[in-house]
Design a protein around this motif. Structure first.
Motif, PDB file in Angstrom:
ATOM      1  N   GLU A 706       0.708  -1.571   0.120  1.00  0.00           N
ATOM      2  CA  GLU A 706      -0.158  -0.046   0.150  1.00  0.00           C
ATOM      3  C   GLU A 706       1.418   1.338   0.125  1.00  0.00           C
ATOM      4  OE1 GLU A 706      -3.873   2.162   2.746  1.00  0.00           O
ATOM      5  OE2 GLU A 706      -2.795  -0.399   3.037  1.00  0.00           O
ATOM      6  N   THR A 707       0.779   2.151  -0.700  1.00  0.00           N
ATOM      7  CA  THR A 707       1.217   3.725  -0.911  1.00  0.00           C
ATOM      8  C   THR A 707       0.152   4.768  -0.213  1.00  0.00           C
ATOM      9  OG1 THR A 707       1.907   2.604  -2.589  1.00  0.00           O
ATOM     10  CG2 THR A 707       2.264   5.562  -2.779  1.00  0.00           C
ATOM     11  N   VAL A 708       1.563   4.787   0.888  1.00  0.00           N
ATOM     12  CA  VAL A 708       0.460   6.465   1.683  1.00  0.00           C
ATOM     13  C   VAL A 708       1.248   7.872   1.572  1.00  0.00           C
ATOM     14  CG1 VAL A 708      -0.834   5.003   3.307  1.00  0.00           C
ATOM     15  CG2 VAL A 708       1.973   5.745   3.987  1.00  0.00           C
ATOM     16  N   ALA A 709       0.467   9.269   1.431  1.00  0.00           N
ATOM     17  CA  ALA A 709       1.581   9.976   0.885  1.00  0.00           C
ATOM     18  C   ALA A 709       1.282  10.608   3.071  1.00  0.00           C
ATOM     19  CB  ALA A 709       0.622  11.325   1.018  1.00  0.00           C
ATOM     20  N   VAL A 710       2.654  11.361   3.327  1.00  0.00           N
ATOM     21  CA  VAL A 710       2.750  11.241   4.754  1.00  0.00           C
ATOM     22  C   VAL A 710       3.148  13.171   5.288  1.00  0.00           C
ATOM     23  CG1 VAL A 710       4.243  11.343   6.943  1.00  0.00           C
ATOM     24  CG2 VAL A 710       3.472   9.038   5.271  1.00  0.00           C
TER      25      VAL A 710
END
Length: 1002
Positions: A706-710
């Motif tokens: 999974e890819t997230v933006a932080v």
């Protein structure tokens, strides 16, 4: 004489002759031309070789052509200081520089020289500084229009010395102070327009009652306080009175009933109290009355309803009692809005029989009895909103014949019996809301004719029978909710083909059979609730491929077999598969204690959590002492090794980000498929994808794929205080408070956050295509963003903002709407993002609220917000209008090419001077959708109107965009992305075509 000398002499003589041939007025105008920037060559016809300027563009002379009497250079794109040389023309009686970029102060000495002026229009420019009192020295001035500039300071008290002035507008400037009572001395005035200025709080001057020739008084948003003076009743010729958006108190004066010429009274959004006065029968010319959003009490007077009214708005007050029968006799009544009061009784039985009724909203009252049978007798009814009352009996059969109906909202009443058969298939209806009644019967197969239907809400009734196959033919349906009914039979296969469907709620019915095949086609579905039915068979693995599904409830059925492992791909806020007949092992991601309640009541399921798989054989109770000793030794060794490892890890982590490993500091807003602390390992410079004034943004690919933006905030999260949000909240807290509660497909999802003294993190869903602003204005923007994609983005963003304004309780104003805060997913679906300066307001249309400072971005800030610091939803609407203009033009909101203009002013002036083809992005010119682009452009122009009251609501913006997309969808012969979920039967005439596109602000 030598030849060179002769040539030189001839040149000098020719120049002298040309200069001498132009009369004195022409010479003055030439000096005006030299002092102005003229990028559009509006003054190119001003030829110094002409004997007089009477043939020049914008110059008017009497028939004898001896002198200049009028100069009209409206919409000419001129820039520069005020052309004082115009006032050297002694015969000049009319001067208009409307809608240019004149950007200096207005020199009093120069303007006082225009002694012959009768008409002066300098509106919609960039004039600044104080208004010169010397204007009052012009003895014959009749018309003075200075609206839409940047004038500051107070209204000159010397204006009381005007001797002939009939029309004055100072609206939409930066004027302060209070409205001077001396204006009451200008007894020649017919129209006084002072609205939308940041005046100091003050009273409405009683002296205005001396203006006995006045027919229009516009004092909207003037920071007026105190009571309405009785003296206004001394205005016998007054036709239009607008005191909206102030803080006027006290009661509506009984003397108002002496306005014998009045046509419109606008008092909405004040703090007026008491009852409506008696004696309205004297106002025989009154057509529109709006006193909504006050604190009025008492009943509606019979004599008010007995007038020949066109529009009556009294919503959001505390009015009680019944609606007088006399309202039904008005032959021109098209609008009646009484929602959010304390009214009761029955609606007049003849309501609509004699009136061209278009909009009726009496929601949130205590009305009872039947729905009047003739509401649509004239065939024009569009909005019928009766929610949260006690209406009973059947829905009138006549409404089934009302083909003009667009919205029907009957939620939470006591209606019974079947829905009229024809009503299911009304072709123009896009919302049918029947929830919370006792309606019976079946969903008619005629529903197939309701091709514009977007929302079908019929939960908590007694509907029975099967769901008709024809329902699946409605390509624009985005929500079907029919829970807590008695629907039976199978879920039609046709429903699985609805790729626009976003919400399907059929829980607590008697549905049976297997899951319809082809569910993987639900590309827009974000909520699926089939709980508490008799459904059987296996859960289809295709559900795991649905791109936006985040709510899945299949509990209380008879589903069997294994749980598809593909469900692990979903990013779910809620998962409930309990009380079925599922068996086998849990997929690894679901074998966690946090999912325990999602699988209870499935005896055949096995997983490593308490309460599941009770049939597993119990381990032997007795073990040998030797085995126990070995077990203790091995365990002790492992604990020691793990302890040492943990200490080393802890020591290293403290060097990087000490506070971020404290798990108690994490706060999640959705069920997560990853460990929050795993994120910390990826906060490295190689993963930075953006940075700004408050921090850096990282792209984090987690171990589960999974890819997230932080977003990691600088300096421990010092994003700045947002004291407008109540208390000393910084932007981090506002963002968390706002996004943590919002659930909408067009609002960016905040997965979780971390908050410690020296480290603040916000973890969002990752948007692969970045922001609209970055993509639109990059080299690849034109290639990727064709017109259908841009239209989809505009509609998605509009729906997200509409949700904030109209569906959140309490409503939310974003305050920083711009293209860089609209993020794009893999399929170019748009999400509104960045809520760090968002503001919770008391209610949309509840009036403005003062802010402590300006929030927003240059080029997007609504003009009234920039100088009043007062905000409501209209500020967001202006900013969204700028985004629409960006999408249509492909240009930045601020561009050096515009000079001192912004994108809004550039679009208006270019439309006037060069036409629509010079506004549209050249990359779109050959798209084949010129007409549709013009309609969307018109929506943008409406949203950027200079007066907040003229801008449509976000709900209206959504509808206009959907209407604008109809022809594109029909002509393309296929779905153009996520286009309009509902359209009118014919294209709305409200939106302008390319040939008649609106060219000036309201």
């Amino acid at each position: 004489m030598a030849l060179p000398s002769l040539i030189l002499l001839l040149c000098v003589l020719s120049i002298t002759t040309a200069a001498v041939s132009l009369n004195q007025d022409g010479l003055f105008l030439q000096r005006v031309k030299l002092g102005l920037s003229d990028p559009n060559d509006a003054l190119s016809s001003w030829n110094e070789r002409d004997p007089t300027p009477c043939s020049w563009n914008g110059v008017l002379c009497p028939p004898d052509g001896a002198h200049v009497t009028a100069v009209d250079l409206s919409n000419a794109l001129l820039a520069g200081p005020f052309p004082s040389f115009l006032c050297r023309i002694q015969t000049l009686t009319s001067l208009s520089l409307f809608n240019n970029s004149i950007n200096s102060s207005l020199p009093g000495a120069a303007i006082s020289a225009c002694r012959a002026l009768r008409f002066l229009d300098l509106s919609q420019n960039l004039l600044q500084g104080p208004i010169p009192p010397a204007l009052a020295d012009l003895p014959d001035l009749r018309h003075l229009d200075l609206q839409g500039n940047n004038f500051s300071g107070q209204i000159p008290a010397r204006f009381s010395q005007f001797r002939s002035l009939e029309w004055i507008s100072l609206a939409g400037n930066l004027l302060t102070g209070t409205i001077p009572p001396q204006l009451g001395n200008i007894t020649t005035l017919k129209q006084l327009l002072l609205a939308y200025n940041p005046y100091s709080a003050g009273p409405l001057p009683a002296q205005l009652g001396n203006l006995t020739n006045l027919d229009y008084l516009w004092l909207a948003d003037c920071n007026l306080r105190g009571p309405i003076p009785d003296s206004l009743a001394r205005l016998p010729k007054l036709q239009n009175l607008d005191l909206t958006n102030n803080r006027l108190t006290g009661s509506i004066p009984p003397s108002f009933t002496r306005f014998t010429s009045i046509v419109q009274i606008e008092l909405y959004n004040n703090s007026l109290t008491g009852a409506l006065p008696r004696g309205f029968s004297n106002l025989t010319t009154l057509r529109r009355f709006d006193a909504s959003m006050n604190d009025l009490t008492g009943t509606i007077p019979h004599d008010l309803c007995g007038l020949d009214l066109e529009s009556l708005n009294l919503f959001e007050n505390r009015i009680h009692g019944s609606l007088p029968e006399s309202i039904a006799s008005s032959p021109n009544l098209y609008e009646l809005k009484l929602f959010n009061n304390q009214m009761n009784g029955t609606l007049p039985a003849r309501l609509g029989l004699n009136s061209p009724l278009m909009r009726l909203d009496v929601s949130y009252n205590g009305f009872s009895g039947g729905i009047p049978p003739n509401l649509c007798a004239k065939g024009l009814l569009d909005d019928l909103i009766l929610i949260y009352n006690s209406f009973s009996g059947n829905i009138p059969e006549h409404l089934g014949k009302c083909r003009s109906l667009g919205r029907v909202r009957l939620r939470n009443n006591r209606l019974s019996g079947p829905v009229p058969d024809d009503m299911w298939g009304l072709p123009g209806m896009y919302l049918l809301e029947l929830d919370g009644n006792s309606l019976t019967g079946q969903i008619s197969r005629k529903v197939s004719s309701a091709f514009n239907l977007s929302l079908l809400l019929m939960s908590r009734n007694q509907f029975s029978g099967p769901i008709p196959v024809e329902l699946g033919f409605l390509g624009n349906l985005i929500e079907f909710a029919a829970s807590h009914n008695r629907l039976s039979g199978r879920i039609p296969q046709s429903l699985a083909q609805m790729n626009q469907l976003g919400r399907l709620v059929l829980s607590s019915n008697e549905l049976s059979g297997e899951f319809p095949a082809g569910a993987q086609g639900w590309n827009s579905l974000f909520e699926l609730n089939l709980a508490n039915n008799n459904l059987s068979g296996q859960i289809p693995a295709g559900l795991g491929s649905l791109p936006v599904l985040n709510y899945l409830d299949l509990s209380g059925n008879r589903f069997s077999g294994k749980i598809p492992t593909d469900l692990q791909k979903l990013k779910l806020n809620l998962l409930n598969l309990s009380n079925n007949r599922l068996s086998g092992d849990l997929p690894p991601m679901f074998a966690k204690q946090i999912y325990k309640n999602s699988f209870l009541g499935n005896p055949g399921l096995c997983g490593d959590m308490e309460g599941l798989c009770p049939q597993k054989q119990e381990p032997k109770r007795r073990m040998s002492n030797l085995w126990i000793l070995r077990f203790i030794l091995v365990t002790t060794a492992l604990i020691f090794i793990l302890g040492v490892t943990w200490f080393i890890f802890k020591f290293r982590s403290l060097k990087k980000v000490k506070a971020c490993i404290v798990i108690s500091k994490w706060r999640s807003f959705h069920k997560l498929g990853f460990s929050e602390c795993e994120i910390l390992d990826y906060l490295q410079e190689d993963n930075v994808i953006g940075s700004g004034g408050s921090g850096k943004v990282y792209k984090v690919v987690l171990s589960n794929g999974e890819t997230v933006a932080v977003k990691k905030l600088y300096g421990g999260g010092q994003m700045g205080k947002n004291i407008d949000s109540g208390g000393e909240k910084d932007e981090f807290e506002v963002e968390v408070d706002t996004l943590g509660k919002i659930r909408h497909k067009n609002i960016v999802k905040l997965w979780c956050c971390f908050n410690a003294a020296d480290c603040k993190l916000l973890v969002y869903e990752f948007m692969p295509n970045g922001s609209l602003g970055d993509l639109l204005h990059s080299a690849k923007g034109g290639r990727l963003l064709d017109w259908s994609t841009r239209f989809k983005i505009a509609l998605d963003a509009a729906e997200g903002l509409s949700y904030l304004h109209h569906d959140c309780v309490p409503p939310i104003v974003h305050r920083d709407v711009k293209s860089n805060n609209i993020l794009l997913d893999r399929d170019f679906g748009a999400r509104v993002a960045d809520f760090g300066v968002a503001k919770i307001v008391q209610g949309v249309n509840k009036g403005t609220q003062s802010m402590s400072g300006i929030a927003g971005s240059y080029g997007y800030i609504a003009p009234e917000y920039a100088y009043t610091l007062r905000v409501n939803e209209k500020s967001d609407i202006y900013s969204f209008g700028v985004v629409i203009l960006e999408l249509v033009t492909g240009r930045l909101p601020i561009d050096p090419e515009f000079g001192e203009k912004d994108l809004v002013k550039w679009v208006y002036s270019t439309l006037d001077q060069k036409g629509v083809d010079q506004v549209i992005d050249p990359k779109l010119v050959d798209s084949g959708f010129r007409g549709e682009i013009c309609k969307v452009l018109d929506v943008g122009l409406r949203c950027t109107g200079s007066l907040p009251i003229s801008r449509p609501s976000m709900r209206r913006v959504v509808k206009m965009l959907q209407e604008a997309g109809k022809e594109m969808k029909l002509r393309s012969g296929k779905k153009q992305g996520k286009l309009a979920p509902y359209f009118e039967e014919e294209t709305s005439d409200e939106l302008e075509s390319c040939d008649s596109l609106s060219r000036q602000r309201a």
